[in-house]
Design an enzyme around this catalytic site. Structure first.
Site, PDB file in Angstrom:
ATOM      1  N   GLY A  46       0.915  -1.262  -0.196  1.00  0.00           N
ATOM      2  CA  GLY A  46       0.076  -0.030  -0.133  1.00  0.00           C
ATOM      3  C   GLY A  46       0.671   1.263  -0.019  1.00  0.00           C
ATOM      4  N   ASP A  48       2.964   4.189  -1.654  1.00  0.00           N
ATOM      5  CA  ASP A  48       3.171   4.554  -3.308  1.00  0.00           C
ATOM      6  C   ASP A  48       4.634   4.858  -3.445  1.00  0.00           C
ATOM      7  OD1 ASP A  48       0.602   4.370  -3.492  1.00  0.00           O
ATOM      8  OD2 ASP A  48       0.184   6.432  -2.606  1.00  0.00           O
ATOM      9  N   HIS A  71      20.354  15.905 -12.297  1.00  0.00           N
ATOM     10  CA  HIS A  71      19.320  15.605 -13.659  1.00  0.00           C
ATOM     11  C   HIS A  71      18.115  15.254 -13.234  1.00  0.00           C
ATOM     12  CE1 HIS A  71      20.673  11.628 -12.481  1.00  0.00           C
ATOM     13  NE2 HIS A  71      19.803  11.084 -13.446  1.00  0.00           N
ATOM     14  N   ASP A  75      14.499   9.441  -9.432  1.00  0.00           N
ATOM     15  CA  ASP A  75      15.591   8.940  -8.128  1.00  0.00           C
ATOM     16  C   ASP A  75      16.242  10.071  -8.052  1.00  0.00           C
ATOM     17  OD1 ASP A  75      16.774   8.133 -10.895  1.00  0.00           O
ATOM     18  OD2 ASP A  75      18.108   7.064  -9.866  1.00  0.00           O
ATOM     19  N   ASP A 193      28.793   7.309  -9.649  1.00  0.00           N
ATOM     20  CA  ASP A 193      27.869   6.393  -9.894  1.00  0.00           C
ATOM     21  C   ASP A 193      28.155   4.842 -10.046  1.00  0.00           C
ATOM     22  OD1 ASP A 193      25.326   5.124 -11.128  1.00  0.00           O
ATOM     23  OD2 ASP A 193      25.666   6.276 -13.089  1.00  0.00           O
ATOM     24  N   HIS A 362      16.394  -1.275 -25.707  1.00  0.00           N
ATOM     25  CA  HIS A 362      16.563  -0.248 -24.355  1.00  0.00           C
ATOM     26  C   HIS A 362      18.045  -0.519 -24.205  1.00  0.00           C
ATOM     27  CE1 HIS A 362      16.371   2.016 -20.701  1.00  0.00           C
ATOM     28  NE2 HIS A 362      16.728   1.177 -19.985  1.00  0.00           N
ATOM     29  N   HIS A 366      23.795   4.228 -17.630  1.00  0.00           N
ATOM     30  CA  HIS A 366      24.924   4.120 -16.772  1.00  0.00           C
ATOM     31  C   HIS A 366      26.108   3.627 -17.165  1.00  0.00           C
ATOM     32  CE1 HIS A 366      22.297   5.416 -13.404  1.00  0.00           C
ATOM     33  NE2 HIS A 366      21.356   4.590 -14.347  1.00  0.00           N
ATOM     34  N   HIS A 388      25.066   5.814  -5.531  1.00  0.00           N
ATOM     35  CA  HIS A 388      24.138   5.245  -6.492  1.00  0.00           C
ATOM     36  C   HIS A 388      24.229   3.512  -6.520  1.00  0.00           C
ATOM     37  CE1 HIS A 388      24.161   9.333  -8.433  1.00  0.00           C
ATOM     38  NE2 HIS A 388      23.766   9.308  -7.214  1.00  0.00           N
ATOM     39  N   ASP A 441       2.229   7.508   1.532  1.00  0.00           N
ATOM     40  CA  ASP A 441       1.060   6.634   1.229  1.00  0.00           C
ATOM     41  C   ASP A 441      -0.096   7.552   0.814  1.00  0.00           C
ATOM     42  OD1 ASP A 441      -1.368   4.969   1.359  1.00  0.00           O
ATOM     43  OD2 ASP A 441      -0.931   4.525   3.377  1.00  0.00           O
TER      44      ASP A 441
HETATM   45 ZN   LIG Z   1      19.739   7.618 -10.757  1.00  0.00          ZN
HETATM   46 ZN   LIG Z   2      19.253   8.963 -14.024  1.00  0.00          ZN
END
Ligand SMILES: [Zn+2]
Ligand SMILES: [Zn+2]
Length: 552
Positions: A46, A48, A71, A75, A193, A362, A366, A388, A441
């Site tokens: 439940g 979100d 950017h 996330d 990253d 796709h 990264h 990350h 939520d």
């Molecule tokens: Zn990211």
């Molecule tokens: Zn990104």
């Protein structure tokens, strides 16, 4: 007197994929880098969204000089609508990122109070004792930047999300020469990253996807439906370009996809030849092999347009036999179940479905191992912190750094909440601050604790039993037998005898306990303990038990 040290505190994105946020603190100045969200894992029932815990920042609000965003991916910006009203700090980003932030803030009615500053992809600005310089990096969204941060103790570099695509679809290749210059000057700390630190070699160029899309548009006998993230602007551009080549018209379906494309068109980050974009009311009568839809739903999100189409629940678009569906995104870990269900539903309706396991539809945004090593070689940092990624990504990235010459003692695999103090000569982890998940939520933020989630998990597993105990208002004596109502626990017809027995059991212990209504907490515990034990013996299940008193 000890020299002031610079603190690096990750509040999200280390040990997990998503909700990226790093804090840099020097004396009376704090800057925050990114403010992302994470999609919930399947066991967070439940919920979100998940955002970082910022209690450390709220206690030091007067020190915060600004929030710097690398950017426009969820996330990295997704927590802003929830955190900005609390932090009340100015935000610094490039133009497209600012556009995406505005769309998000507007949806949550948090735009009017926000202070959003646009900085060019190689611009500079000062925040307290920090001077921040952007440098362009290539990623799966245009206008992505890394950060060069000049501090009183030395230069820090934050890579943002990046890869080294020399032929990007939109946006600029990563500025390697700027990094090489810095490396010569001396970089004290690199934060980089780690998302794809497991993959050897180089990440393929976006061009590869363009070629696949061309083949699909040329060969598909009917309509083509492409689903991706609304923030993957370069992918949307590739779909439009490819559709134009094969005289197909493009329909943008769904709320967030429409909002984002409109904004990106207005700001000039998306280009669509005249007459190629169409409105849904023009769809009728159009030959199927002249139609392309772009929509969200690549993660199987239940409210997305694609999932509605897959469940025959979309008002305007139905899946037809002969449709070709392209899922142009990788599954975010945790979403596989939802995605596979959607794929199955689409196959059932006679569509052909192409996804990254069966076609090159796709590439991710990264860098793989060779790219990460190149960045390390150029920047030549004294200290290194992988960011990350889940713990194994961070560990592998630390190993890569050591393989190109960063001493093991100078690489730090941190977790959210660790406080790393950087000095010109030595650095060390000096503490841990509260960090963790804040659950969103529906409309409420943060008041959903892990107890609530545990309860939801219990409810979903073993159901609930409500015990209704009637007592006389005056005497406090039990009236009749207690009532028992259950949901999701056992089949109430088949298990009628067992439930009846549990009613008697409750009646017996209430008589014995001789408790008066004032001692409700005692009755409550007693009933729960007794039934817990009894139901477990009978069924090996532990339903949630809720005793309830009514005075009659
Ligand atoms: Zn990211
Ligand atoms: Zn990104």
């Amino acid at each position: 007197m000890a020299k002031p040290r610079l603190k690096i505190i990750p509040l999200g994105g280390l040990g997990e994929i998503g909700k990226n946020m790093v804090v840099m603190e020097y004396e009376n100045d704090i800057i925050i880098i990114d403010a992302g969200l994470m999609f919930p894992e399947e066991e967070m029932l439940g919920i979100d969204l998940v955002i970082p815990d910022i209690s450390y920042l709220l206690e030091r609000r007067e020190k915060i000089r600004g929030i710097v965003i690398t950017h426009g991916h969820e996330d990295h910006i997704g927590a802003l609508p929830y955190l900005l009203p609390q932090l009340k700090a100015p935000v610094y980003s490039t133009k497209l990122t600012q556009g995406l932030i505005s769309v998000k803030l507007k949806e949550r009615k948090a735009l009017s109070e926000a202070v959003l500053n646009v900085i060019p992809p190689n611009g500079q600005f000062t925040l307290g004792k920090f001077r921040v310089e952007f440098f362009p990096v290539c990623h799966s969204i245009p206008d992505s930047v890394g950060l060069i941060i000049y501090t009183p103790i030395g230069i820090m570099v934050h890579s943002g999300d990046f890869k080294l695509d020399y032929t990007p679809v939109s946006g600029k290749p990563t500025d390697l020469s700027r990094l090489a210059q810095l490396g010569a000057q001396g970089v004290l700390l690199l934060l980089s990253d780690s998302t794809y630190a497991e993959l050897p070699g180089y990440t393929p160029s976006e061009r590869v996807v363009g070629e696949t899309l061309d083949h699909i548009m040329a060969d598909a006998p009917g309509r083509v439906i492409v689903t991706t993230f609304s923030s993957l602007i370069s992918r949307i551009q590739q779909v439009i370009d490819s559709a134009a080549k094969y005289q197909r018209r493009v329909f943008i379906v769904g709320h967030s996809m429409s909002n984002t494309t409109r904004m990106a068109l207005e700001l000039g980050y998306l280009n669509a030849p005249d007459g190629i974009l169409a409105r849904l009311d023009e769809l009728k009568g159009m030959p199927h092999n002249k139609v392309v839809f772009i929509t969200t739903g690549s993660q199987g999100e239940p409210t997305s347009a694609l999932v509605r189409m897959a469940n025959r629940d979309h008002r305007q678009v139905h899946i037809l036999r002969g449709d070709t569906i392209v899922i142009s995104a990788t599954p975010i870990p945790g979403n596989e179940g939802l995605i596979n269900r959607t794929l199955d539903n689409l196959f059932k309706q006679g569509a052909q479905v192409l996804y990254s396991k069966v076609a090159q539809v796709h590439v991710h945004g990264h860098g793989s191992q060779e790219e990460l090593k190149l960045l390390l070689n150029l920047a030549k940092p004294k200290f290194f912190v992988p960011i990350h990624g889940e713990y194994r990504h961070l560990s592998l990235h630390a190993k890569l750094a050591q393989s190109v010459g960063v001493p093991a003692d100078n690489t730090f695999v941190l977790e959210d909440g660790d406080v790393l103090e950087i000095g010109p000569e030595a650095s060390k982890i000096t503490g841990k601050i509260p960090s963790g998940n804040v659950y969103v939520d529906g409309l409420s933020v943060g008041d959903i604790g892990s107890v609530v989630i545990r309860n939801r998990r219990m409810l979903s597993k073993d159901g609930i039993v409500v015990v209704i105990i009637a007592v006389n208002r005056q005497s406090g004596k039990l009236v009749g037998r207690p009532d028992i109502v259950s949901r999701g626990f056992v089949d109430t017809r088949e298990s009628k005898d067992m439930l009846d027995e549990s009613r008697d059991l409750v009646a017996r212990i209430l008589d014995h306990s001789g408790a008066r209504p004032a001692e409700w907490s005692f009755i409550n515990t007693k009933v729960r303990d007794t039934l817990n034990k009894f139901y477990y013996e009978q069924t090996k299940r532990r339903p949630m038990i809720l005793p309830f008193m009514v005075k009659v």
